[in-house]
Design a protein around this motif. Structure first.
Motif, PDB file in Angstrom:
ATOM      1  N   MET A 259      88.579  -6.018  27.284  1.00  0.00           N
ATOM      2  CA  MET A 259      88.658  -7.487  27.714  1.00  0.00           C
ATOM      3  C   MET A 259      88.246  -7.828  29.042  1.00  0.00           C
ATOM      4  SD  MET A 259      92.590  -8.762  25.866  1.00  0.00           S
ATOM      5  CE  MET A 259      92.898  -9.580  27.071  1.00  0.00           C
ATOM      6  N   LYS A 260      88.472  -7.064  30.116  1.00  0.00           N
ATOM      7  CA  LYS A 260      87.960  -7.194  31.392  1.00  0.00           C
ATOM      8  C   LYS A 260      86.462  -7.150  31.468  1.00  0.00           C
ATOM      9  CE  LYS A 260      90.535  -4.850  34.418  1.00  0.00           C
ATOM     10  NZ  LYS A 260      91.392  -4.221  35.110  1.00  0.00           N
ATOM     11  N   ILE A 261      85.776  -6.035  30.953  1.00  0.00           N
ATOM     12  CA  ILE A 261      84.585  -6.202  30.726  1.00  0.00           C
ATOM     13  C   ILE A 261      83.890  -7.128  29.991  1.00  0.00           C
ATOM     14  CG2 ILE A 261      82.723  -4.510  29.874  1.00  0.00           C
ATOM     15  CD1 ILE A 261      84.510  -2.100  30.439  1.00  0.00           C
ATOM     16  N   THR A 262      84.528  -7.509  28.963  1.00  0.00           N
ATOM     17  CA  THR A 262      83.825  -8.677  28.181  1.00  0.00           C
ATOM     18  C   THR A 262      83.942 -10.127  29.087  1.00  0.00           C
ATOM     19  OG1 THR A 262      84.376  -7.586  26.175  1.00  0.00           O
ATOM     20  CG2 THR A 262      84.142  -9.935  25.953  1.00  0.00           C
ATOM     21  N   LEU A 263      84.958 -10.370  29.665  1.00  0.00           N
ATOM     22  CA  LEU A 263      85.031 -11.459  30.329  1.00  0.00           C
ATOM     23  C   LEU A 263      84.032 -11.583  31.583  1.00  0.00           C
ATOM     24  CD1 LEU A 263      86.611 -13.991  31.341  1.00  0.00           C
ATOM     25  CD2 LEU A 263      88.079 -12.568  32.402  1.00  0.00           C
ATOM     26  N   SER A 264      83.984 -10.352  32.304  1.00  0.00           N
ATOM     27  CA  SER A 264      83.080 -10.211  33.321  1.00  0.00           C
ATOM     28  C   SER A 264      81.826 -10.533  32.710  1.00  0.00           C
ATOM     29  CB  SER A 264      83.185  -8.828  34.067  1.00  0.00           C
ATOM     30  OG  SER A 264      82.658  -7.787  33.338  1.00  0.00           O
ATOM     31  N   GLN A 265      81.406 -10.016  31.960  1.00  0.00           N
ATOM     32  CA  GLN A 265      79.706 -10.149  31.257  1.00  0.00           C
ATOM     33  C   GLN A 265      79.750 -11.714  30.811  1.00  0.00           C
ATOM     34  OE1 GLN A 265      79.792  -7.389  27.739  1.00  0.00           O
ATOM     35  NE2 GLN A 265      79.024  -5.738  28.915  1.00  0.00           N
ATOM     36  N   MET A 266      80.775 -12.383  30.293  1.00  0.00           N
ATOM     37  CA  MET A 266      80.584 -13.593  29.782  1.00  0.00           C
ATOM     38  C   MET A 266      80.336 -14.643  31.104  1.00  0.00           C
ATOM     39  SD  MET A 266      80.584 -13.699  26.523  1.00  0.00           S
ATOM     40  CE  MET A 266      81.139 -15.448  25.872  1.00  0.00           C
ATOM     41  N   LEU A 267      81.022 -14.373  32.169  1.00  0.00           N
ATOM     42  CA  LEU A 267      80.888 -15.010  33.468  1.00  0.00           C
ATOM     43  C   LEU A 267      79.342 -14.916  34.098  1.00  0.00           C
ATOM     44  CD1 LEU A 267      84.309 -14.370  35.297  1.00  0.00           C
ATOM     45  CD2 LEU A 267      83.404 -16.521  34.140  1.00  0.00           C
ATOM     46  N   LEU A 268      78.896 -13.807  33.692  1.00  0.00           N
ATOM     47  CA  LEU A 268      77.627 -13.189  34.349  1.00  0.00           C
ATOM     48  C   LEU A 268      76.587 -14.136  33.572  1.00  0.00           C
ATOM     49  CD1 LEU A 268      77.845  -9.569  35.410  1.00  0.00           C
ATOM     50  CD2 LEU A 268      77.402 -11.634  36.489  1.00  0.00           C
ATOM     51  N   LEU A 269      76.924 -14.140  32.126  1.00  0.00           N
ATOM     52  CA  LEU A 269      75.977 -14.810  31.152  1.00  0.00           C
ATOM     53  C   LEU A 269      76.020 -16.322  31.494  1.00  0.00           C
ATOM     54  CD1 LEU A 269      74.333 -14.636  28.648  1.00  0.00           C
ATOM     55  CD2 LEU A 269      76.440 -15.115  27.321  1.00  0.00           C
ATOM     56  N   GLY A 270      76.999 -16.940  31.645  1.00  0.00           N
ATOM     57  CA  GLY A 270      77.232 -18.170  32.019  1.00  0.00           C
ATOM     58  C   GLY A 270      76.649 -18.657  33.356  1.00  0.00           C
ATOM     59  N   LEU A 271      76.554 -17.846  34.322  1.00  0.00           N
ATOM     60  CA  LEU A 271      75.743 -18.041  35.654  1.00  0.00           C
ATOM     61  C   LEU A 271      74.295 -17.952  35.571  1.00  0.00           C
ATOM     62  CD1 LEU A 271      76.231 -18.196  38.721  1.00  0.00           C
ATOM     63  CD2 LEU A 271      76.394 -15.579  38.740  1.00  0.00           C
ATOM     64  N   PHE A 272      74.090 -16.987  35.092  1.00  0.00           N
ATOM     65  CA  PHE A 272      72.585 -16.765  35.091  1.00  0.00           C
ATOM     66  C   PHE A 272      72.008 -17.711  33.991  1.00  0.00           C
ATOM     67  CE2 PHE A 272      73.680 -12.421  36.373  1.00  0.00           C
ATOM     68  CZ  PHE A 272      72.894 -12.376  37.808  1.00  0.00           C
ATOM     69  N   GLY A 273      72.734 -18.036  32.871  1.00  0.00           N
ATOM     70  CA  GLY A 273      71.960 -19.015  32.113  1.00  0.00           C
ATOM     71  C   GLY A 273      72.270 -20.469  32.524  1.00  0.00           C
ATOM     72  N   SER A 274      73.128 -20.805  33.356  1.00  0.00           N
ATOM     73  CA  SER A 274      72.921 -22.125  34.218  1.00  0.00           C
ATOM     74  C   SER A 274      71.820 -22.170  35.126  1.00  0.00           C
ATOM     75  CB  SER A 274      74.367 -22.456  34.900  1.00  0.00           C
ATOM     76  OG  SER A 274      74.597 -21.471  35.651  1.00  0.00           O
ATOM     77  N   ILE A 275      71.619 -21.170  35.900  1.00  0.00           N
ATOM     78  CA  ILE A 275      70.523 -20.931  36.935  1.00  0.00           C
ATOM     79  C   ILE A 275      69.008 -21.111  36.158  1.00  0.00           C
ATOM     80  CG2 ILE A 275      69.023 -19.411  38.398  1.00  0.00           C
ATOM     81  CD1 ILE A 275      72.335 -18.290  39.208  1.00  0.00           C
ATOM     82  N   ALA A 276      69.001 -20.324  35.084  1.00  0.00           N
ATOM     83  CA  ALA A 276      67.803 -20.623  34.174  1.00  0.00           C
ATOM     84  C   ALA A 276      67.489 -21.777  33.656  1.00  0.00           C
ATOM     85  CB  ALA A 276      67.687 -19.411  32.858  1.00  0.00           C
ATOM     86  N   LEU A 277      68.522 -22.360  33.294  1.00  0.00           N
ATOM     87  CA  LEU A 277      68.429 -24.104  32.816  1.00  0.00           C
ATOM     88  C   LEU A 277      68.121 -24.889  33.898  1.00  0.00           C
ATOM     89  CD1 LEU A 277      70.595 -24.032  29.780  1.00  0.00           C
ATOM     90  CD2 LEU A 277      68.323 -23.825  29.708  1.00  0.00           C
ATOM     91  N   ALA A 278      68.339 -24.814  35.157  1.00  0.00           N
ATOM     92  CA  ALA A 278      68.485 -25.587  36.189  1.00  0.00           C
ATOM     93  C   ALA A 278      67.180 -25.983  36.626  1.00  0.00           C
ATOM     94  CB  ALA A 278      69.016 -25.175  37.640  1.00  0.00           C
TER      95      ALA A 278
END
Length: 131
Positions: free
Chosen positions: A15-34
């Motif tokens: 769960m900790k690994i999945t949560l960290s991966q989801m946070l990184l995905l959200g961060l890089f996804g928002s940077i890519a769409l900016a």
């Protein structure tokens, strides 16, 4: 008696690994769409106008043609006022400040359109334009 403790620890790690991966995905996804806004680009266009005793609405039409923008304003703005405009290779933002501030009009860029609003007459509400 069966111990369930190792399963819970492994589940917690996953769960900790999945949560960290989801946070990184959200961060890089928002940077890519900016993306950059075009408001600054619109206000940095240079224009040249030399007119005397011209109505405000006619000056705005000439600025529209020269800067390739569209002005949007309500009938509350008195566009029949006479103005003189003499600018050479100046940024649109400087021209609009010089032209609109003395007559009590504020502007806001929305994509390729410039929204003109009239300031309220009350000095305490200067930060709140009247539409």
């Amino acid at each position: 008696m069966k111990k369930n403790l190792p399963i819970h620890r492994n589940l917690w790690k996953v769960m900790k690994i999945t949560l960290s991966q989801m946070l990184l995905l959200g961060l890089f996804g928002s940077i890519a769409l900016a993306h950059d806004t075009h408001a600054q680009e619109v206000l940095n266009r240079t224009i040249t106008l030399n007119q005397k005793n011209l109505e405000l609405k006619d000056a705005l039409r000439q600025i529209e043609r020269e800067a390739k923008v569209k002005f949007v304003y309500s009938t509350r703005i008195q566009s029949g006022q006479r103005i003189s405009l003499n600018v050479t290779n100046r940024k649109l933002s400087a021209v609009l400040d010089e032209l609109l501030t003395p007559v009590g009009i504020n502007y806001e860029v929305i994509e390729n359109r410039i929204l003109l609003t009239k300031w309220r007459s009350n000095r305490s509400s200067l930060a709140d334009p009247e539409f």
